[in-house]
Motif scaffolding. Sequence first.
Motif: not given
Length: 55
Positions: A17-18, A23-25, A30-31, A35-36
């Motif tokens: 989750f972390i 990585s969403s920053k 992308g996806y 996925m994580l």
Amino acid sequence: MKLARIAAPFGLSAVLFILAYLSSKDTASGYFPVMLMGIGIVLAIVGIAAIFSTK
């Protein structure tokens, strides 16, 4: 041993989750964060199943 069977999936789930959040920053990821997050949710479900397991 039972504590390790319960704690391991939740620990891995928290790490994923972390990593998904970090990585969403990045706008070019992308996806990968999705996925994580999906893998983290699956591991959390495995942890819940381990809690209610009778073995």
